[in-house]
Design a protein around this motif. Sequence first.
Motif, PDB file in Angstrom:
ATOM      1  N   UNK A   1      47.889  60.387  21.810  1.00 41.62           N
ATOM      2  CA  UNK A   1      46.732  59.602  21.384  1.00 41.62           C
ATOM      3  C   UNK A   1      46.366  58.651  22.510  1.00 41.62           C
ATOM      4  N   UNK A   2      45.117  58.737  22.997  1.00 42.23           N
ATOM      5  CA  UNK A   2      44.632  57.807  24.014  1.00 42.23           C
ATOM      6  C   UNK A   2      43.276  57.266  23.625  1.00 42.23           C
TER       7      UNK A   2
ATOM      8  N   UNK B   1      43.567  53.372  29.706  1.00 41.05           N
ATOM      9  CA  UNK B   1      43.797  54.022  28.417  1.00 41.05           C
ATOM     10  C   UNK B   1      44.974  53.349  27.727  1.00 41.05           C
ATOM     11  N   UNK B   2      44.839  53.152  26.431  1.00 41.95           N
ATOM     12  CA  UNK B   2      45.955  52.642  25.638  1.00 41.95           C
ATOM     13  C   UNK B   2      46.228  53.631  24.514  1.00 41.95           C
ATOM     14  N   UNK B   3      47.470  53.712  24.109  1.00 41.31           N
ATOM     15  CA  UNK B   3      47.838  54.631  23.051  1.00 41.31           C
ATOM     16  C   UNK B   3      49.320  54.908  23.081  1.00 41.31           C
TER      17      UNK B   3
ATOM     18  N   UNK C   1      44.931  64.766  25.977  1.00 46.26           N
ATOM     19  CA  UNK C   1      44.135  63.738  25.294  1.00 46.26           C
ATOM     20  C   UNK C   1      43.399  62.865  26.296  1.00 46.26           C
ATOM     21  N   UNK C   2      44.067  62.520  27.396  1.00 47.55           N
ATOM     22  CA  UNK C   2      43.398  61.732  28.440  1.00 47.55           C
ATOM     23  C   UNK C   2      42.225  62.495  29.030  1.00 47.55           C
TER      24      UNK C   2
ATOM     25  N   UNK D   1      46.495  53.749  33.767  1.00 45.23           N
ATOM     26  CA  UNK D   1      45.245  53.818  34.522  1.00 45.23           C
ATOM     27  C   UNK D   1      45.089  55.259  34.986  1.00 45.23           C
ATOM     28  N   UNK D   2      44.012  55.904  34.540  1.00 45.98           N
ATOM     29  CA  UNK D   2      43.786  57.309  34.874  1.00 45.98           C
ATOM     30  C   UNK D   2      42.295  57.561  35.030  1.00 45.98           C
ATOM     31  N   UNK D   3      41.935  58.228  36.115  1.00 48.06           N
ATOM     32  CA  UNK D   3      40.536  58.557  36.384  1.00 48.06           C
ATOM     33  C   UNK D   3      39.658  57.311  36.400  1.00 48.06           C
TER      34      UNK D   3
END
Length: 460
Positions: free
Chosen positions: A303-304, A289-291, A329-330, A283-285
């Motif tokens: 890779x996100x 995101x998954x990767x 990437x994020x 969990x960001x921003x």
Amino acid sequence: MTSPFEELLPATQRALLHRIAVAQSEGRAPSLVAAVARDRQLVWWGSRTSVAGHAPEDDTQYRIGSITKTFTAVLVLRLRDEGLLDLNDPLEKHLSGTGVGDVTIAQLLGHSAGVAAESPAPWWERTPGTLRPELADVLGEQPRMHPAGRRHHYSNPGYTLLGSLIEEVRGASWEEVLRREILEPLAMSRTSTQPRAPHAGGWAVHPWADVMMPEPTEDLGLMAPAGQLWSTAADLCRFAAFLAEGDERVLSAASVREMRAPSVQAETGEWDSAYGLGLQIVRKDGRTLIGHGGSLPGFVAGLWLSVEDGVAAVVLANATSGPLTAAVAADLVRIVAEAEPRIPEPWRPLPEVDQALLQLTGPWYWGTYAFGLRLVADRGLELQPLRGGGRGSRFVAAEGAEGTWTGLDGYYAGETLRVVRREDGSVSHLDLGSFVFTREPYEPGAAVPGGVDPEGWRGM
């Protein structure tokens, strides 16, 4: 006619270029390449280099390290979907003689098997795989660090075991199965176990001086399923699109969703991150995101993908301790998602409607809790609380069981929603995992939780 939404706005492109320029400069990477995909389409790529006139392109190969694990996980899920194994099977059922055969396949996928993080010395990433010709050489004398299923403990040898499992069940090498079952169907022609020109060379940059030396490129042998692959920014964007929606030629959307769900509780104090089945989850921003991230001597990769925003980003660099590619990437995902929010698809009515299902929609009550039931595509249903927080889920119609649905997410994931009818065929109530939903709160004469006071509702 070309859609005006296929390219990013100039301001967005400049923001992306600025971010990777800062990353390459501050991270002191000999080169860096990045790409962004939106709704399955590559919409931007850029690169920076320390060599004038020799910048990498989106089809230049870099080593991607542990992003390889996600490919291995997909191959295992394919075996499960074909009925050749169950994720709850002990490893010993399909691969004997490992010494850790009581751990389950799911535990290996989610790094909760308690297997050691690394193989015995010498360091497997910087030595040839021929030094570890057998699984016993990979696992060592003490392969278990923790009780299985109790905690997340990242394990590279665990994915070596999964690669050997794939070979045992398929009767073919991990590399051959990977090429046949993932790379070819997804048209990932620039992803391979050995480098193919054009490719970047791996470098070690001195921590206290702006000088560098080449890193060796080792064939990892049995450890290959944990980190062997080379790939490109463009190919990994194709893979990200698959991780967002699935592809029936490789793995269904339902199985990909399963990979994206947390498989074990995160470490205390690390609730912003978790691990699914071969996928990292953060969990960001304010977005999920998954990767996966990856590194091997000479290379770092990230890779996100934000499924909700439909945006994926890949960053590759050729320095052992170079830029924090996963973080970059994020940031690329955030830049695009915030600068150019996803434009919703136009609302369209359902192509057809089952009148019997339509009559089920509207308010339902579990005791005094009010819920709304909506009819969605493909005879699906959505049940959500009408006020405040509460337990809601989406449901898909169960095959071969009329009047029955299976929960897709939320509290009722996997639970059965069933329409209960009276003898005359009219709807009495909904049964959801033993919870009874009625048309009125504590409806007289209906099967309700706890019964109804004979005096009914009253004031003070």
